[in-house]
Each structure stands twice: as structure tokens, then as C-alpha cells.
Design a protein around this motif. Sequence first.
Motif, PDB file in Angstrom:
ATOM      1  N   VAL A 141       0.743  -1.133   0.210  1.00 58.44           N
ATOM      2  CA  VAL A 141       0.071   0.121  -0.228  1.00 58.44           C
ATOM      3  C   VAL A 141       1.006   1.373  -0.003  1.00 58.44           C
ATOM      4  N   PRO A 142       0.850   1.983  -1.014  1.00 58.10           N
ATOM      5  CA  PRO A 142       1.846   3.258  -1.127  1.00 58.10           C
ATOM      6  C   PRO A 142       1.487   4.072  -0.062  1.00 58.10           C
ATOM      7  N   ALA A 143       2.863   4.789   0.299  1.00 65.63           N
ATOM      8  CA  ALA A 143       2.931   5.875   1.264  1.00 65.63           C
ATOM      9  C   ALA A 143       3.666   7.101   1.036  1.00 65.63           C
ATOM     10  N   GLY A 144       3.218   8.190   0.912  1.00 59.45           N
ATOM     11  CA  GLY A 144       4.028   9.228   0.382  1.00 59.45           C
ATOM     12  C   GLY A 144       3.628  10.646   1.001  1.00 59.45           C
ATOM     13  N   LEU A 145       3.674  11.442   0.110  1.00 62.43           N
ATOM     14  CA  LEU A 145       3.287  12.887   0.617  1.00 62.43           C
ATOM     15  C   LEU A 145       2.074  13.253  -0.348  1.00 62.43           C
ATOM     16  N   ASP A 146       1.421  14.241   0.223  1.00 64.17           N
ATOM     17  CA  ASP A 146       0.204  14.673  -0.310  1.00 64.17           C
ATOM     18  C   ASP A 146       0.329  14.989  -1.861  1.00 64.17           C
ATOM     19  N   LEU A 147      -0.728  14.769  -2.791  1.00 63.90           N
ATOM     20  CA  LEU A 147      -0.607  15.195  -3.973  1.00 63.90           C
ATOM     21  C   LEU A 147      -0.065  14.254  -4.961  1.00 63.90           C
ATOM     22  N   GLY A 148       0.682  13.196  -4.174  1.00 64.33           N
ATOM     23  CA  GLY A 148       1.457  12.271  -4.905  1.00 64.33           C
ATOM     24  C   GLY A 148       2.847  12.873  -5.190  1.00 64.33           C
ATOM     25  N   ILE A 149       3.374  13.746  -4.103  1.00 61.71           N
ATOM     26  CA  ILE A 149       4.871  14.408  -4.760  1.00 61.71           C
ATOM     27  C   ILE A 149       5.656  13.367  -4.294  1.00 61.71           C
ATOM     28  N   THR A 150       6.547  12.841  -5.238  1.00 56.76           N
ATOM     29  CA  THR A 150       7.801  11.956  -5.167  1.00 56.76           C
ATOM     30  C   THR A 150       9.173  12.491  -5.237  1.00 56.76           C
ATOM     31  N   SER A 151      10.094  11.668  -5.287  1.00 57.19           N
ATOM     32  CA  SER A 151      11.524  11.964  -5.640  1.00 57.19           C
ATOM     33  C   SER A 151      11.379  12.687  -6.891  1.00 57.19           C
ATOM     34  N   GLY A 152      12.314  13.646  -7.140  1.00 56.48           N
ATOM     35  CA  GLY A 152      12.301  14.468  -8.399  1.00 56.48           C
ATOM     36  C   GLY A 152      11.503  15.766  -8.587  1.00 56.48           C
ATOM     37  N   PHE A 153      10.633  15.992  -7.794  1.00 53.28           N
ATOM     38  CA  PHE A 153       9.744  16.856  -7.945  1.00 53.28           C
ATOM     39  C   PHE A 153      10.224  18.421  -7.605  1.00 53.28           C
TER      40      PHE A 153
END
Length: 571
Positions: free
Chosen positions: A280-292
Motif C-alpha cells: 500500500v503506497p505511502a508518500g506526501l500529499d498530491l503524490g509528490i515524489t522524488s524528483g519533484f
Amino acid sequence: MKLDLLLRNAEIITMDPDRPVAGSLGIWQGRIVGLDEDLDGLDAVQVLDLGGATVTPGFIDAHCHTTWFGLGLAELDVSGARGLDELYGLLGGAMTDAGAVTGDGAGWLFATGFSQTQHGGSFPDIAELDRITGERPLFMRHNSGHMAVVNTAALRLAGAESPSFPDPDGGAIVRDAAGHPTGLIQETAQELIQQLILPYSLEDIEAALERATLYYASEGITSFTEAGVGGGWIGHSPAELAAYQSASANGRLHARAQVMPVLDVLHGLGGHASDSVGAVPAGLDLGITSGFGNEYLSVGPAKVFLDGSLLGETAAVSHEFCSHGHKDNRGNVGYFQADPAQLRERIEAAYAAGWSIAAHAIGDRAVDLAVDIIAHCQAVYGPRRVPNRIEHASMTRPEQLARLADAGIAVTPQASFFRDGGDGMTASLGPDRLPWAYRAASFLDAGVTLAGSSDRPVADGNVLRGMQAFVDRRTESGAVFGNPAERLAPQQALAAYTSGAAAATGTLAEKGTLTPGKLADFVVLSASPLKAPAISGLQVLATAVGGRFTYQSTGFNAELSPESSFAAHSS
């Protein structure tokens, strides 16, 4: 076409194997237009004759703690004390110095730069600390970042003064034989005190970033990776990235920044069932990920701590640390920051959401765990554009080299540790394992991407001294640290802080070499680091980010004409 800036009469080391040297370089709109004959017939708004000075790509520190360093520049620095009496004297003097009180922790006495290696292996006596500080709480960071020294007033505020207070998972409140705290708190136990101080205000963080990056500019640093923000014991505010954005917008960020959020701040994300396979994915809101982000401020990998430190002898190693001095290390093989199964689950959840991983792994046992988890994630979810990394990779067994190379995992060992910490680590590791410590040449020989970094303020962040340390590996006693065969050639040492660091941070297409089309980030040096008898003796004459000078020394003879639009900070 009229160039913005033309550098000429220079010894330019491009770090581009297709065109390794040049004498002139042209810049337009923050990027490199060409070299030497590429510039024939082109005029420029500004022409600088460098009088034979050397130009290299701007230095990249691939692992440092910029907010922490900037805050420390306004706190009591105890790193110069030698002997506990001298340390006590500094603390006593600071009790009447209002400048030692900063941030929202008004009333606290903050100190930075402590290491027991500067005091014959001894830690302060909490009774003496209490005598000096009274009811004013003290928080004195160890220079490793993995422990701190506090007084009874601080422990009392945290409710942790009692001998019966339990140690938190992944940390320890060190106690004497009677069960009373000694004032030393390790790893996650630091959060007990930090939660009383945090968060810092965004203005305090922004000011710290300005102080730190002006300092970076004076040392030729044009890019850095902030190794942990937003939470855990390494972050300073849940909104720390906002301070970075504000500093960038307000012209107070004087180097390009890649910022790693700590794994603690990632949380479960809802989404379409097809968005992820497995975890189950875990991240920052709005789907921000590495490289943003953009070329000046971007989000890097998610930072996760697997173990502790070598200096603190809390790193997860496969064989117990050696007993030395008054330290009995029988049975001490360090420990993980959390249950390995739990770490695996949390890392996979972040990877499933699209994050790259930067795993702090010091001991070889932690390196095993990091490689296992990252290799599994890559196999299930695919590779990442921003490379996965192992931070420090301090103890690496011979058979682990091929595994790192096969998985495409970059490493960031710190040569800056050799001088001040090398003798202590030698005593902890013993002769059999010492050849595994802080590899360099063998990483390159195995095909592993090697990034130069400092871990500042844990260690000296001066890049020229870091390059020198990669070349000679000398400790404070003058011994060669670890395996002499791990020493790098000057060209390899320069690559570590330029093209190698750019590759490890996923930015080699934009920087790391002085190649037409790339960002015009460069440093002007007094002589060539490839030829100098002592790299550490060179001077940084000027530093530029995107063709704009962030630093010029008083010894920089090339002068800009009055109409120059390039900002400069002179020493």
C-alpha cells in the motif's frame, strides 16, 4: 547572439571525458554555450580574464545537514575545546551570553560540535553540567548527530529523569550502575528532548539556510543534498520544505538544494487500485515524489535510518566492536533503529508510491538489509529516475561490492571523517575489519557510483580538504585510515564532488561537468587540484551558480565591469 559572460585565459577542467580541458567558456541565460572554438565570433556583456586560474565544475555535497549547520552557526560551538575543563569553561561563559539562546527554545542553552574524542574519550559529568547550568536546560549535540548531552533540567522537562523511565525503541538514555542518567542520550532518545524544542520557526530556518549557503559559496559548493527534513530526530519543522521555498524565492538560498524528507513524514495515500502492485503506497500529499521541483530546489529520495554510527558504536555490524580504553564492547554489535521487518514494510510502501530510497546504513549488517530491501523494491516496482542510495556505507564487506553495483545503488562515504574520527574508528573496528571501512577506490573498481559528501556539521564540510582526505586518508595521528589501496587519485577525488555526486543525485544531465547545454555552475581555484602538491592548500577565488557569482574572494583579480548584473558576496 551576445553571451552574458565569457571566461578566458583559464585552465578549465571540464570533467567531461569527451572534452576534458579548455581555455575559455561562454555562458548565456545561466547555461554553458560552448568552449574555446565554439565561441569564435561571439561577443559578451562581461568578459573575465582569469589570468591562468583553474575552473572546475561547482562542487556538490551529496549528503549534509544544512539547516542544522546554519542553526549551529548561531549557537555555542564547543568543537574547539580540548579537555572537559575547557568544555565546562565554554558552557559557563555561555550562561551569560544571550547569543547562545536561539529559536523557539528560549531559555535553553544550545551547544554544538561535541565529541568525546576531543576529551580523551570522556563524556561530561552530569553533576558538573548541573552545577554550571542550574535549572537552565542544556542540549549539546554530539558531532555525529546520533547522540547528545543534556543536563538534569532537560531530562526533568522531558519526564525522563527517573531511573525507571523506559528507553524508546531504537535509542537509549545512558545510565550509570545505579540506574541514574549520565546525561548522554543516544539515537531516537534524542527525540524526547527535541520534542520540547521543535519546531523551529520558518523564519529561523530560512535565516539558517542563508547563513549556511553563504558559507557553502565561500568553499565552492554550488549544490547540496539536505539529508533529512520534516520529522524524526533530524528534522526541524513539519513545514521545513516551506522554509526552503521561501529562502529560494527571497534570494537567501545561495546553492541549489535537493531535499530528502525523512521516511517518518510519509503517510498512506489513497488512489486507484491500479496505481501500485503489492504494498500500500505511502508518500506526501498530491503524490509528490522524488524528483519533484526545479533545477534550483527539488525533492530527493526518502531518507530512512537503519542503524546508528561508528563513532557512537551503535552501527549494526556483523562482528562486535573491539573493547578499547575503558570501553567494554563484548557483545556489542550495535542495533537497528527499528525492527527490520517493520523497516522493510515502511520502505516498500514508500517505494511503491514512487519514492527513491536513501538508506542510512553504517554497519555491514545494515548495508545487507538496505541492499536486500532496495533490490527487492526495484525488482517489484521498477527502477527510479533519482538513484537509490546508501548513505555512508561505512562498513562494506568485499562480497557486498558486487551486490551494490548490480543493484545500481549509489554510495556516499565521507572522507571528512578520517582526520577527526579515524583513530577512534580504528580502535573500535580492529585490524581485521579495518579494510572494510569507508571504501573509495574499491567502490569505483566495482562500478559503484561514488558521491563526495561531508555529513556537515557532523564533520568538516570543506570540499578541498575532503578531496585531500580521499587522496591521502590521513588521521589526526598521521596514520593512513583503513586500507591504503582505497586512496583515490586527484582526478577521482574531484569527480566524487562533481560528476559522481551529480550522478548519485540524478542530476548528471544538468550539472557535474562543464559541458555545453548544462547549468553554468563553476568554481575558480588558485591552481589545479590535479597538479597541486596539497589540494587542501588551494584557495577558492570565486563561485558561481547559473553564471551568477555567489562568492568572490579578495584574491579574485578578475573584475566585473560596473554594469555587471552578477550578484557577488566578497570575503
